[in-house]
Write a protein that holds these residues in place. Structure first.
Motif, PDB file in Angstrom:
ATOM      1  N   ASP A  29     -20.107 -23.289  -0.596  1.00  0.00           N
ATOM      2  CA  ASP A  29     -20.565 -22.406   0.105  1.00  0.00           C
ATOM      3  C   ASP A  29     -21.338 -21.550  -0.634  1.00  0.00           C
ATOM      4  O   ASP A  29     -20.763 -20.771  -1.760  1.00  0.00           O
ATOM      5  CB  ASP A  29     -19.240 -21.594   0.787  1.00  0.00           C
ATOM      6  CG  ASP A  29     -18.428 -22.270   1.603  1.00  0.00           C
ATOM      7  OD1 ASP A  29     -18.976 -23.311   2.287  1.00  0.00           O
ATOM      8  OD2 ASP A  29     -17.280 -22.014   1.710  1.00  0.00           O
ATOM      9  N   LEU A  30     -22.321 -21.223  -0.402  1.00  0.00           N
ATOM     10  CA  LEU A  30     -23.200 -20.046  -1.021  1.00  0.00           C
ATOM     11  C   LEU A  30     -23.024 -18.938  -0.342  1.00  0.00           C
ATOM     12  O   LEU A  30     -23.111 -18.566   0.841  1.00  0.00           O
ATOM     13  CB  LEU A  30     -24.732 -20.338  -0.982  1.00  0.00           C
ATOM     14  CG  LEU A  30     -25.710 -19.310  -1.591  1.00  0.00           C
ATOM     15  CD1 LEU A  30     -25.586 -19.226  -2.982  1.00  0.00           C
ATOM     16  CD2 LEU A  30     -27.012 -19.694  -1.084  1.00  0.00           C
ATOM     17  N   LEU A  31     -22.525 -17.878  -1.396  1.00  0.00           N
ATOM     18  CA  LEU A  31     -21.916 -16.509  -1.014  1.00  0.00           C
ATOM     19  C   LEU A  31     -23.020 -15.577  -1.591  1.00  0.00           C
ATOM     20  O   LEU A  31     -23.589 -15.583  -2.619  1.00  0.00           O
ATOM     21  CB  LEU A  31     -20.768 -16.168  -1.321  1.00  0.00           C
ATOM     22  CG  LEU A  31     -19.653 -17.185  -0.989  1.00  0.00           C
ATOM     23  CD1 LEU A  31     -18.462 -16.696  -1.725  1.00  0.00           C
ATOM     24  CD2 LEU A  31     -19.546 -17.262   0.578  1.00  0.00           C
ATOM     25  N   SER A  32     -23.495 -14.397  -0.783  1.00  0.00           N
ATOM     26  CA  SER A  32     -24.016 -13.417  -1.375  1.00  0.00           C
ATOM     27  C   SER A  32     -23.084 -12.084  -1.713  1.00  0.00           C
ATOM     28  O   SER A  32     -22.115 -11.842  -0.767  1.00  0.00           O
ATOM     29  CB  SER A  32     -24.910 -12.527  -0.343  1.00  0.00           C
ATOM     30  OG  SER A  32     -26.118 -13.177  -0.212  1.00  0.00           O
ATOM     31  N   ARG A  33     -22.740 -11.783  -2.953  1.00  0.00           N
ATOM     32  CA  ARG A  33     -21.462 -10.908  -3.418  1.00  0.00           C
ATOM     33  C   ARG A  33     -22.148  -9.630  -3.710  1.00  0.00           C
ATOM     34  O   ARG A  33     -22.791  -9.593  -4.881  1.00  0.00           O
ATOM     35  CB  ARG A  33     -20.867 -11.685  -4.484  1.00  0.00           C
ATOM     36  CG  ARG A  33     -19.394 -10.943  -4.643  1.00  0.00           C
ATOM     37  CD  ARG A  33     -18.579 -11.403  -5.704  1.00  0.00           C
ATOM     38  NE  ARG A  33     -17.829 -12.570  -5.218  1.00  0.00           N
ATOM     39  CZ  ARG A  33     -17.127 -13.613  -5.756  1.00  0.00           C
ATOM     40  NH1 ARG A  33     -17.182 -13.602  -7.166  1.00  0.00           N
ATOM     41  NH2 ARG A  33     -16.601 -14.532  -5.115  1.00  0.00           N
ATOM     42  N   ASP A  34     -21.904  -8.822  -2.877  1.00  0.00           N
ATOM     43  CA  ASP A  34     -22.508  -7.086  -3.505  1.00  0.00           C
ATOM     44  C   ASP A  34     -21.279  -6.779  -4.305  1.00  0.00           C
ATOM     45  O   ASP A  34     -20.099  -6.849  -4.126  1.00  0.00           O
ATOM     46  CB  ASP A  34     -22.714  -6.240  -2.306  1.00  0.00           C
ATOM     47  CG  ASP A  34     -23.510  -6.886  -1.379  1.00  0.00           C
ATOM     48  OD1 ASP A  34     -24.413  -7.664  -1.718  1.00  0.00           O
ATOM     49  OD2 ASP A  34     -23.354  -6.409  -0.045  1.00  0.00           O
ATOM     50  N   MET A  35     -21.776  -6.332  -5.616  1.00  0.00           N
ATOM     51  CA  MET A  35     -20.993  -5.797  -6.629  1.00  0.00           C
ATOM     52  C   MET A  35     -21.376  -4.590  -7.127  1.00  0.00           C
ATOM     53  O   MET A  35     -22.448  -4.210  -7.118  1.00  0.00           O
ATOM     54  CB  MET A  35     -20.707  -6.940  -7.787  1.00  0.00           C
ATOM     55  CG  MET A  35     -20.196  -8.231  -7.207  1.00  0.00           C
ATOM     56  SD  MET A  35     -19.840  -9.568  -8.497  1.00  0.00           S
ATOM     57  CE  MET A  35     -18.188  -8.894  -8.653  1.00  0.00           C
ATOM     58  N   LYS A  36     -20.359  -3.791  -7.922  1.00  0.00           N
ATOM     59  CA  LYS A  36     -20.692  -2.486  -8.373  1.00  0.00           C
ATOM     60  C   LYS A  36     -20.113  -2.287  -9.696  1.00  0.00           C
ATOM     61  O   LYS A  36     -18.817  -2.545  -9.769  1.00  0.00           O
ATOM     62  CB  LYS A  36     -20.121  -1.510  -7.276  1.00  0.00           C
ATOM     63  CG  LYS A  36     -20.588  -0.020  -7.755  1.00  0.00           C
ATOM     64  CD  LYS A  36     -20.191   0.980  -6.433  1.00  0.00           C
ATOM     65  CE  LYS A  36     -20.553   2.472  -6.780  1.00  0.00           C
ATOM     66  NZ  LYS A  36     -20.305   3.410  -5.757  1.00  0.00           N
TER      67      LYS A  36
END
Length: 191
Positions: A29-36
């Motif tokens: 599964d290709l995910l977009s992960r927003d991280m900070k």
């Protein structure tokens, strides 16, 4: 070395603020992960591949031969010489997967199983782990049971020859090299 202290990581961890699937395949599964990074108030989006755990098996005969699989690998478009391995099915224990994959890919089974640990498959983009098991006393008990896209040739070669092939770079699959390193560093390696 045995008994050494664990490494003390000091880098600040990124915090996941959001994650969404972008694309699903039969493996990943290709995910977009927003991280900070909180200390810098800095945010970024990363592409992550969610995958099931994988296994590798180091199968040895009583004659100090290792059972290997030759397969064509679509990513690099060439054949490789590898340890038997595969994906852990949902709800399946990695040891069960190892026994199943060894039997399906090679027709061999063994008598003594040892857990050699796990490695992160590629922590830059993959979420999964690769578990490695050693099995001794391997003998052929049936014919291969390959799936529709598998084409595998089984080879039994002296263990030291396989280690030389890794040393020379002829064997280059990173998870195979990592699995063999787990074996060589274990108490079970006797050469």
């Amino acid at each position: 070395m045995k008994g050494t202290d664990s490494f003390n990581f000091k880098i600040e961890p990124w915090l996941t603020t959001d994650e969404r699937p972008e694309y699903t395949t039969n493996i990943f599964d290709l995910l977009s992960r927003d991280m900070k990074l909180e200390s810098e108030d800095h945010s970024a989006t990363f592409s992550i591949l969610r995958a099931p755990d994988w296994i590798n098996v180091v199968p040895l005969t009583d004659n100090d031969e290792i059972i290997l699989v030759e397969q064509y690998r679509y990513g690099i478009e060439m054949p490789t010489l590898e340890l038997p391995g595969g994906m852990v099915d949902p709800g399946e224990d990695p040891l069960e997967t190892s026994k199943r994959e060894l039997l399906e890919e090679t027709g061999f089974a063994g008598s003594e199983w040892f857990d050699l640990g796990k490695v992160s498959s590629n922590p830059a983009v993959l979420t999964n782990w690769t578990h490695t098991f050693l099995v001794k006393g391997c003998t052929k008990i049936q014919e291969q049971q390959l799936d529709g896209n598998e084409r595998i040739i089984v080879h039994c070669i002296p263990l030291e020859r396989f280690i030389d092939q890794i040393r020379s770079g002829e064997v280059h699959h990173s998870l195979v090299v990592a699995g063999m390193m787990k074996y060589i560093l274990s108490e079970h390696y006797t050469f």
